[in-house]
Design an enzyme around this catalytic site. Sequence first.
Site, short mmCIF file in Angstrom:
data_model
loop_
_atom_site.label_atom_id
_atom_site.label_comp_id
_atom_site.label_asym_id
_atom_site.label_seq_id
_atom_site.Cartn_x
_atom_site.Cartn_y
_atom_site.Cartn_z
N GLY A 73 -27.79 -35.14 -7.61
CA GLY A 73 -26.71 -34.34 -8.20
C GLY A 73 -27.19 -32.98 -8.72
CD GLU B 266 -25.03 -34.37 -4.33
OE1 GLU B 266 -25.31 -35.03 -5.36
OE2 GLU B 266 -24.35 -34.84 -3.40
CB ALA C 95 -25.71 -38.75 -10.68
CD GLU D 90 -28.50 -38.19 -3.72
OE1 GLU D 90 -29.36 -37.78 -2.90
OE2 GLU D 90 -27.83 -37.44 -4.44
N1 COA Z 1 -30.93 -40.52 -14.22
C1 COA Z 1 -31.23 -41.09 -15.39
N2 COA Z 1 -32.42 -40.91 -16.01
C2 COA Z 1 -33.32 -40.13 -15.37
C3 COA Z 1 -33.08 -39.53 -14.13
C4 COA Z 1 -31.80 -39.76 -13.55
N3 COA Z 1 -31.46 -39.20 -12.39
N4 COA Z 1 -34.17 -38.85 -13.75
C5 COA Z 1 -35.08 -39.02 -14.74
N5 COA Z 1 -34.57 -39.79 -15.71
C6 COA Z 1 -35.22 -40.23 -16.96
C7 COA Z 1 -36.24 -41.31 -16.73
O1 COA Z 1 -35.60 -42.58 -16.64
C8 COA Z 1 -37.11 -41.16 -17.95
O2 COA Z 1 -36.43 -41.74 -19.04
P1 COA Z 1 -37.23 -42.72 -20.07
O3 COA Z 1 -38.32 -41.84 -20.64
O4 COA Z 1 -36.20 -43.10 -21.08
O5 COA Z 1 -37.76 -43.84 -19.25
C9 COA Z 1 -37.11 -39.66 -18.17
O6 COA Z 1 -35.96 -39.16 -17.50
C10 COA Z 1 -38.34 -38.97 -17.61
O7 COA Z 1 -38.43 -39.30 -16.25
P2 COA Z 1 -39.78 -39.89 -15.56
O8 COA Z 1 -39.37 -40.62 -14.33
O9 COA Z 1 -40.57 -40.63 -16.57
O10 COA Z 1 -40.54 -38.53 -15.21
P3 COA Z 1 -41.60 -38.31 -14.04
O11 COA Z 1 -42.19 -36.97 -14.29
O12 COA Z 1 -42.51 -39.47 -13.94
O13 COA Z 1 -40.73 -38.27 -12.69
C11 COA Z 1 -38.86 -37.61 -11.30
C12 COA Z 1 -39.81 -37.23 -12.47
C13 COA Z 1 -37.79 -36.54 -11.23
C14 COA Z 1 -39.65 -37.65 -9.97
C15 COA Z 1 -38.24 -39.00 -11.58
O14 COA Z 1 -37.70 -39.00 -12.89
C16 COA Z 1 -37.13 -39.38 -10.63
O15 COA Z 1 -37.40 -39.76 -9.50
N6 COA Z 1 -35.87 -39.30 -11.09
C17 COA Z 1 -34.72 -39.72 -10.30
C18 COA Z 1 -34.40 -38.71 -9.24
C19 COA Z 1 -33.24 -39.21 -8.40
O16 COA Z 1 -33.35 -40.19 -7.69
N7 COA Z 1 -32.13 -38.49 -8.49
C20 COA Z 1 -30.95 -38.81 -7.73
C21 COA Z 1 -30.03 -39.65 -8.53
S1 COA Z 1 -28.61 -40.08 -7.58
#
Ligand code: COA
Length: 260
Positions: A112, A115, A66, A135
């Site tokens: 999400g 999910e 999400a 989460e």
């Molecule tokens: N919601 C909003 N933005 C998200 C996102 C999410 N769930 N997941 C990634 N993004 C965004 C990042 O903020 C970043 O945006 P920016 O460039 O404007 O800062 C962009 O996507 C790229 O992500 P980044 O974190 O830089 O890539 P990475 O390769 O270093 O890491 C992940 C990849 C997937 C490990 C990391 O993005 C992450 O942990 N995301 C969240 C996962 C999560 O907790 N999901 C559950 C949500 S309830």
Amino acid sequence: MTLQNILTEVEDKVLIITINRPEKLNALNAKTIEELHETLLEAENHNEIRTIIITGSGNKSFVAGADIAEFANFSIEQGKQLAATGHFKIFNFIENYSKPVIAAVNGFALGGGLELAMACHIRIASENAKMGLPETSLGVIPGYGGTQRLAQLVGKGKAFEMIVTADMLNAQDAYKWVLVNYVVTQEELLAKCKEVASKVALRSPVAVKTAIKVINAGYNAHVNGFDVEIEEFGKMFGTKDFKEGVKAFLEKRKPSFNGN
Ligand code: COA
């Protein structure tokens, strides 16, 4: 509705939906959820669409969850509404959809995103896929059905572990835990999904729709899945597809189903 966050394409009776926010790793914001819902709603009435494939754009992420930025300042009531709307518009909606929905998991499927994949009927992953419900690392729990569907798919013990540790599974481990049906290379991913879809296209639409309903009935605590099966099995004998399927078998030819 003008689609901004998803791409759609119909090919050989398959609707391919690509979630297209690669700069945010295809995170699900409210607009994307709305667009997915509207697109699926419309596709339900198109007889020529027999299967849906959902994937993410780019080669890094299916859906990274999400949209965290969108809910960062939500109140208790808004949080509850976020989950309820998601269940209604996407997650329960897909699980109970009348046509099989295949998740082509082409990278991160987190929160999400996993999910969404779990609400789909079939999951096929590319070798680089990573799946998890992280989460608890954000101080929240899965709110789009993850606590329920993960336990249904991988068993309660592994679901507890994945949710309380927030650990991710790689594609091979996801296959081992039966979270995905197949693991293929990224290049082969859509072709494998289409291969499964091409088999669905040969079957009776009304039988496929009924099978989805009856399988799901077994996971509804308020109904007896066996009773639903008996009832729905009986109803099949009144369908044109059944008459055609049996007639075609006896005449040693391929059936031509029209879905009623
Ligand atoms: N919601 C909003 N933005 C998200 C996102 C999410 N769930 N997941 C990634 N993004 C965004 C990042 O903020 C970043 O945006 P920016 O460039 O404007 O800062 C962009 O996507 C790229 O992500 P980044 O974190 O830089 O890539 P990475 O390769 O270093 O890491 C992940 C990849 C997937 C490990 C990391 O993005 C992450 O942990 N995301 C969240 C996962 C999560 O907790 N999901 C559950 C949500 S309830």
